[in-house]
Design a protein around this motif. Structure first.
Motif, PDB file in Angstrom:
ATOM      1  N   GLU A  63      33.901  31.105  26.867  1.00 29.87           N
ATOM      2  CA  GLU A  63      34.740  29.937  27.144  1.00 29.87           C
ATOM      3  C   GLU A  63      36.223  30.253  26.970  1.00 29.87           C
ATOM      4  O   GLU A  63      37.047  29.854  27.792  1.00 29.87           O
ATOM      5  CB  GLU A  63      34.323  28.775  26.250  1.00 29.87           C
ATOM      6  CG  GLU A  63      32.967  28.225  26.629  1.00 29.87           C
ATOM      7  CD  GLU A  63      32.525  27.079  25.738  1.00 29.87           C
ATOM      8  OE1 GLU A  63      33.370  26.519  25.014  1.00 29.87           O
ATOM      9  OE2 GLU A  63      31.343  26.749  25.777  1.00 29.87           O
ATOM     10  N   GLU A  64      36.556  30.969  25.925  1.00 28.25           N
ATOM     11  CA  GLU A  64      37.951  31.343  25.689  1.00 28.25           C
ATOM     12  C   GLU A  64      38.459  32.262  26.800  1.00 28.25           C
ATOM     13  O   GLU A  64      39.575  32.105  27.304  1.00 28.25           O
ATOM     14  CB  GLU A  64      38.081  32.023  24.326  1.00 28.25           C
ATOM     15  CG  GLU A  64      39.496  32.279  23.918  1.00 28.25           C
ATOM     16  CD  GLU A  64      39.600  32.850  22.510  1.00 28.25           C
ATOM     17  OE1 GLU A  64      40.707  33.298  22.168  1.00 28.25           O
ATOM     18  OE2 GLU A  64      38.608  32.865  21.776  1.00 28.25           O
ATOM     19  N   ILE A  65      37.627  33.211  27.206  1.00 26.24           N
ATOM     20  CA  ILE A  65      37.984  34.116  28.300  1.00 26.24           C
ATOM     21  C   ILE A  65      38.188  33.331  29.586  1.00 26.24           C
ATOM     22  O   ILE A  65      39.147  33.559  30.332  1.00 26.24           O
ATOM     23  CB  ILE A  65      36.908  35.210  28.476  1.00 26.24           C
ATOM     24  CG1 ILE A  65      36.931  36.156  27.274  1.00 26.24           C
ATOM     25  CG2 ILE A  65      37.111  35.971  29.784  1.00 26.24           C
ATOM     26  CD1 ILE A  65      35.761  37.121  27.224  1.00 26.24           C
ATOM     27  N   ALA A  66      37.292  32.374  29.847  1.00 29.69           N
ATOM     28  CA  ALA A  66      37.384  31.576  31.069  1.00 29.69           C
ATOM     29  C   ALA A  66      38.690  30.806  31.138  1.00 29.69           C
ATOM     30  O   ALA A  66      39.330  30.733  32.197  1.00 29.69           O
ATOM     31  CB  ALA A  66      36.199  30.619  31.148  1.00 29.69           C
ATOM     32  N   ILE A  67      39.115  30.253  30.019  1.00 26.60           N
ATOM     33  CA  ILE A  67      40.382  29.502  29.981  1.00 26.60           C
ATOM     34  C   ILE A  67      41.549  30.429  30.321  1.00 26.60           C
ATOM     35  O   ILE A  67      42.417  30.098  31.131  1.00 26.60           O
ATOM     36  CB  ILE A  67      40.575  28.843  28.606  1.00 26.60           C
ATOM     37  CG1 ILE A  67      39.559  27.714  28.426  1.00 26.60           C
ATOM     38  CG2 ILE A  67      42.006  28.324  28.455  1.00 26.60           C
ATOM     39  CD1 ILE A  67      39.450  27.190  27.008  1.00 26.60           C
ATOM     40  N   LEU A  68      41.548  31.600  29.728  1.00 23.16           N
ATOM     41  CA  LEU A  68      42.635  32.557  29.992  1.00 23.16           C
ATOM     42  C   LEU A  68      42.616  33.057  31.433  1.00 23.16           C
ATOM     43  O   LEU A  68      43.672  33.212  32.057  1.00 23.16           O
ATOM     44  CB  LEU A  68      42.536  33.729  29.019  1.00 23.16           C
ATOM     45  CG  LEU A  68      42.809  33.376  27.560  1.00 23.16           C
ATOM     46  CD1 LEU A  68      42.520  34.580  26.664  1.00 23.16           C
ATOM     47  CD2 LEU A  68      44.237  32.892  27.378  1.00 23.16           C
ATOM     48  N   LEU A  69      41.428  33.298  31.982  1.00 27.65           N
ATOM     49  CA  LEU A  69      41.334  33.742  33.377  1.00 27.65           C
ATOM     50  C   LEU A  69      41.814  32.654  34.329  1.00 27.65           C
ATOM     51  O   LEU A  69      42.484  32.941  35.324  1.00 27.65           O
ATOM     52  CB  LEU A  69      39.899  34.154  33.710  1.00 27.65           C
ATOM     53  CG  LEU A  69      39.422  35.451  33.078  1.00 27.65           C
ATOM     54  CD1 LEU A  69      37.938  35.646  33.322  1.00 27.65           C
ATOM     55  CD2 LEU A  69      40.209  36.645  33.593  1.00 27.65           C
ATOM     56  N   ARG A  70      41.491  31.422  34.026  1.00 26.63           N
ATOM     57  CA  ARG A  70      41.942  30.309  34.868  1.00 26.63           C
ATOM     58  C   ARG A  70      43.467  30.211  34.849  1.00 26.63           C
ATOM     59  O   ARG A  70      44.098  29.967  35.883  1.00 26.63           O
ATOM     60  CB  ARG A  70      41.323  29.019  34.364  1.00 26.63           C
ATOM     61  CG  ARG A  70      41.699  27.819  35.164  1.00 26.63           C
ATOM     62  CD  ARG A  70      40.930  26.619  34.674  1.00 26.63           C
ATOM     63  NE  ARG A  70      41.586  25.422  35.124  1.00 26.63           N
ATOM     64  CZ  ARG A  70      41.685  24.315  34.431  1.00 26.63           C
ATOM     65  NH1 ARG A  70      41.153  24.232  33.246  1.00 26.63           N
ATOM     66  NH2 ARG A  70      42.286  23.268  34.920  1.00 26.63           N
ATOM     67  N   GLU A  71      44.056  30.428  33.674  1.00 27.39           N
ATOM     68  CA  GLU A  71      45.517  30.391  33.577  1.00 27.39           C
ATOM     69  C   GLU A  71      46.159  31.569  34.297  1.00 27.39           C
ATOM     70  O   GLU A  71      47.194  31.421  34.943  1.00 27.39           O
ATOM     71  CB  GLU A  71      45.938  30.403  32.107  1.00 27.39           C
ATOM     72  CG  GLU A  71      45.589  29.134  31.367  1.00 27.39           C
ATOM     73  CD  GLU A  71      45.814  29.226  29.870  1.00 27.39           C
ATOM     74  OE1 GLU A  71      46.229  30.299  29.372  1.00 27.39           O
ATOM     75  OE2 GLU A  71      45.568  28.226  29.184  1.00 27.39           O
ATOM     76  N   ARG A  72      45.543  32.728  34.202  1.00 25.53           N
ATOM     77  CA  ARG A  72      46.123  33.941  34.784  1.00 25.53           C
ATOM     78  C   ARG A  72      45.894  34.026  36.298  1.00 25.53           C
ATOM     79  O   ARG A  72      46.696  34.612  37.020  1.00 25.53           O
ATOM     80  CB  ARG A  72      45.538  35.170  34.105  1.00 25.53           C
ATOM     81  CG  ARG A  72      46.183  36.454  34.605  1.00 25.53           C
ATOM     82  CD  ARG A  72      45.738  37.631  33.835  1.00 25.53           C
ATOM     83  NE  ARG A  72      46.631  37.795  32.690  1.00 25.53           N
ATOM     84  CZ  ARG A  72      46.678  38.892  31.964  1.00 25.53           C
ATOM     85  NH1 ARG A  72      45.878  39.892  32.237  1.00 25.53           N
ATOM     86  NH2 ARG A  72      47.503  38.984  30.956  1.00 25.53           N
ATOM     87  N   HIS A  73      44.768  33.470  36.771  1.00 24.33           N
ATOM     88  CA  HIS A  73      44.414  33.563  38.198  1.00 24.33           C
ATOM     89  C   HIS A  73      44.101  32.175  38.758  1.00 24.33           C
ATOM     90  O   HIS A  73      42.976  31.912  39.204  1.00 24.33           O
ATOM     91  CB  HIS A  73      43.191  34.479  38.375  1.00 24.33           C
ATOM     92  CG  HIS A  73      43.380  35.853  37.827  1.00 24.33           C
ATOM     93  ND1 HIS A  73      44.115  36.811  38.481  1.00 24.33           N
ATOM     94  CD2 HIS A  73      42.938  36.428  36.679  1.00 24.33           C
ATOM     95  CE1 HIS A  73      44.111  37.921  37.762  1.00 24.33           C
ATOM     96  NE2 HIS A  73      43.410  37.712  36.666  1.00 24.33           N
ATOM     97  N   PRO A  74      45.084  31.273  38.783  1.00 26.91           N
ATOM     98  CA  PRO A  74      44.808  29.897  39.234  1.00 26.91           C
ATOM     99  C   PRO A  74      44.431  29.793  40.712  1.00 26.91           C
ATOM    100  O   PRO A  74      43.795  28.818  41.115  1.00 26.91           O
ATOM    101  CB  PRO A  74      46.124  29.165  38.948  1.00 26.91           C
ATOM    102  CG  PRO A  74      47.164  30.237  38.964  1.00 26.91           C
ATOM    103  CD  PRO A  74      46.483  31.476  38.431  1.00 26.91           C
ATOM    104  N   GLU A  75      44.790  30.784  41.486  1.00 30.20           N
ATOM    105  CA  GLU A  75      44.501  30.753  42.925  1.00 30.20           C
ATOM    106  C   GLU A  75      43.085  31.232  43.262  1.00 30.20           C
ATOM    107  O   GLU A  75      42.637  31.110  44.402  1.00 30.20           O
ATOM    108  CB  GLU A  75      45.524  31.621  43.674  1.00 30.20           C
ATOM    109  CG  GLU A  75      45.323  33.123  43.535  1.00 30.20           C
ATOM    110  CD  GLU A  75      45.683  33.731  42.164  1.00 30.20           C
ATOM    111  OE1 GLU A  75      45.454  34.937  41.998  1.00 30.20           O
ATOM    112  OE2 GLU A  75      46.183  33.023  41.264  1.00 30.20           O
ATOM    113  N   ILE A  76      42.362  31.748  42.280  1.00 27.28           N
ATOM    114  CA  ILE A  76      41.039  32.326  42.505  1.00 27.28           C
ATOM    115  C   ILE A  76      39.948  31.284  42.317  1.00 27.28           C
ATOM    116  O   ILE A  76      39.957  30.529  41.345  1.00 27.28           O
ATOM    117  CB  ILE A  76      40.788  33.501  41.522  1.00 27.28           C
ATOM    118  CG1 ILE A  76      41.815  34.605  41.723  1.00 27.28           C
ATOM    119  CG2 ILE A  76      39.375  34.036  41.629  1.00 27.28           C
ATOM    120  CD1 ILE A  76      41.718  35.325  43.043  1.00 27.28           C
TER     121      ILE A  76
END
Length: 66
Positions: free
Chosen positions: A7-20
């Motif tokens: 879950e923590e990784i998912a939040i960071l990935l969403r912030e880093r790659h919002p266009e994906i």
């Protein structure tokens, strides 16, 4: 942060790659992106399909919460 912190990784990935759209992410890309996170400290070889799938599912849930 470790592979099991989906879950923590998912939040960071969403912030880093919002266009994906996480539904269409290849596991090879997901693996690389997780390793590139600043706070990620686990070893690359500790990942596996089940852990990557858990991260992807958490990311999809994060994306759908908008």
């Amino acid at each position: 942060m470790k592979w099991s912190d989906a879950e923590e990784i998912a939040i960071l990935l969403r912030e880093r790659h919002p266009e994906i759209d996480p539904r269409y992410v290849r596991y090879t890309d997901l693996h690389r992106w997780v390793l590139d996170l600043d706070d990620f400290t686990d070893e690359a070889q500790r990942s596996g399909e089940k852990l990557l799938e858990a991260i992807q599912m958490a990311w999809i849930e994060e994306a759908d919460s908008d």
